[in-house]
Design an enzyme around this catalytic site. Sequence first.
Site, mmCIF file in Angstrom:
data_model
loop_
_atom_site.group_PDB
_atom_site.id
_atom_site.type_symbol
_atom_site.label_atom_id
_atom_site.label_comp_id
_atom_site.label_asym_id
_atom_site.label_seq_id
_atom_site.Cartn_x
_atom_site.Cartn_y
_atom_site.Cartn_z
ATOM 1 N N LYS A 111 0.835 -1.440 -0.146
ATOM 2 C CA LYS A 111 0.030 -0.049 -0.039
ATOM 3 C C LYS A 111 0.776 1.203 -0.047
ATOM 4 O O LYS A 111 0.675 2.155 -0.750
ATOM 5 C CB LYS A 111 -0.781 0.068 1.066
ATOM 6 C CG LYS A 111 -1.610 -1.288 1.239
ATOM 7 C CD LYS A 111 -2.798 -1.334 2.573
ATOM 8 C CE LYS A 111 -3.467 -2.508 2.227
ATOM 9 N NZ LYS A 111 -4.300 -3.116 3.692
ATOM 10 N N GLN A 136 -4.300 -1.304 9.611
ATOM 11 C CA GLN A 136 -4.225 -2.550 9.102
ATOM 12 C C GLN A 136 -4.964 -3.641 10.070
ATOM 13 O O GLN A 136 -4.546 -3.425 11.162
ATOM 14 C CB GLN A 136 -2.690 -2.926 8.753
ATOM 15 C CG GLN A 136 -2.522 -4.229 8.264
ATOM 16 C CD GLN A 136 -2.848 -4.329 6.831
ATOM 17 O OE1 GLN A 136 -3.091 -3.332 6.089
ATOM 18 N NE2 GLN A 136 -3.491 -5.519 6.372
ATOM 19 N N ASP A 139 -10.940 2.642 3.926
ATOM 20 C CA ASP A 139 -11.327 1.157 3.959
ATOM 21 C C ASP A 139 -12.859 1.015 3.889
ATOM 22 O O ASP A 139 -13.454 0.161 3.647
ATOM 23 C CB ASP A 139 -10.707 0.571 5.207
ATOM 24 C CG ASP A 139 -9.670 -0.378 4.965
ATOM 25 O OD1 ASP A 139 -9.251 -0.686 3.856
ATOM 26 O OD2 ASP A 139 -8.863 -0.763 5.808
#
Length: 304
Positions: free
Chosen positions: A54, A98, A121
């Site tokens: 990422k 994460q 997200d």
Amino acid sequence: MTAKLINGKEIAQQIREEIRAEVARLQREKSLTPGLVTIIVGEDPASQSYVRGKQKAANDLGFYSVQENLPTNISEKELLALVDKYNKDKKIHGILVQLPLPKHLNEDKVIFAVSPDKDVDAFHPVNVGRLVTGNPLFLPCTPAAIQQLLLRSGVKIEGAEVVVVGRSNIVGKPIANILLQKAAGANATVTICHTRTKDISRHTKRAEILIVAAGKPKTITADMVKPGAVVIDVGINEIGKTTEGKRILVGDVDFAPVSEVAGAITPVPGGVGPMTITMLMLNTLRAAKKVKSLKGKVKNCSKS
Ligand code: BQF
């Protein structure tokens, strides 16, 4: 029949070029640089590898990017304080924590702490609710990746029989929700199967589009697939390591035999995964531009 390969890596790269051009324009015309922070807690090698990917994508696109590596034993209070610092940071438009987190940290609390406007997200309940009611701010990355792969491969979603195997909050539930919306790139008839479904095969055999996010290799075998179906394999299962220590990955679909039955199929690696990262970049770009609605913004089917 031998299925057409849906090349996620190639389509992801194509969209990254579109994002790169838009980043350059934003910098030129508005002196605005999209900013992403990735926060990782602990040393899980898989998580570290995902976060590296990422960060690399963000850097390649000319984003401002920050990486926070936190020790496993960080307290919930400290983590929440850090999230809040980035909620207030004007250079940061996207915050990614994460997952999974170590057990002593409450994931729901952390997800809730991220400002919905920076929730790239799309896991915050506000963004989940907005998706379900048809007014999304961001789409969750893996489901958005699946939809874009279908659209950019020229697959007709409208009216299609879609069967989703898996009911997670990250893939199964949101992709079902996206594809059943009354919207461009959706309007499908959707069935969700899960571990308590009586006869999964009865459902999967009807699917014109079969989306598999079950978390187990060979969940789908050739006898379970309708000839000519489009098969999207979301699974990422580590089955070993190369001599150089690289992870060997397979999906949830028994790839070679299913390829003989399906009309099109995504490989693992190189299918949904690279597109997922690209959708994270697209969400960060959108957060920077403060796009309030995705209505009418779904890029339409261009055959590749
Ligand atoms: C590829 C993920 C399970 C649990 C947490 C490219 C990724 C994967 C594969 C990637 C995943 C899976 C991510 C490939 C992010 C997808 O070439 O096939 C990229 O980085 N992913 C994650 O952040 O957390 C996970 C799977």
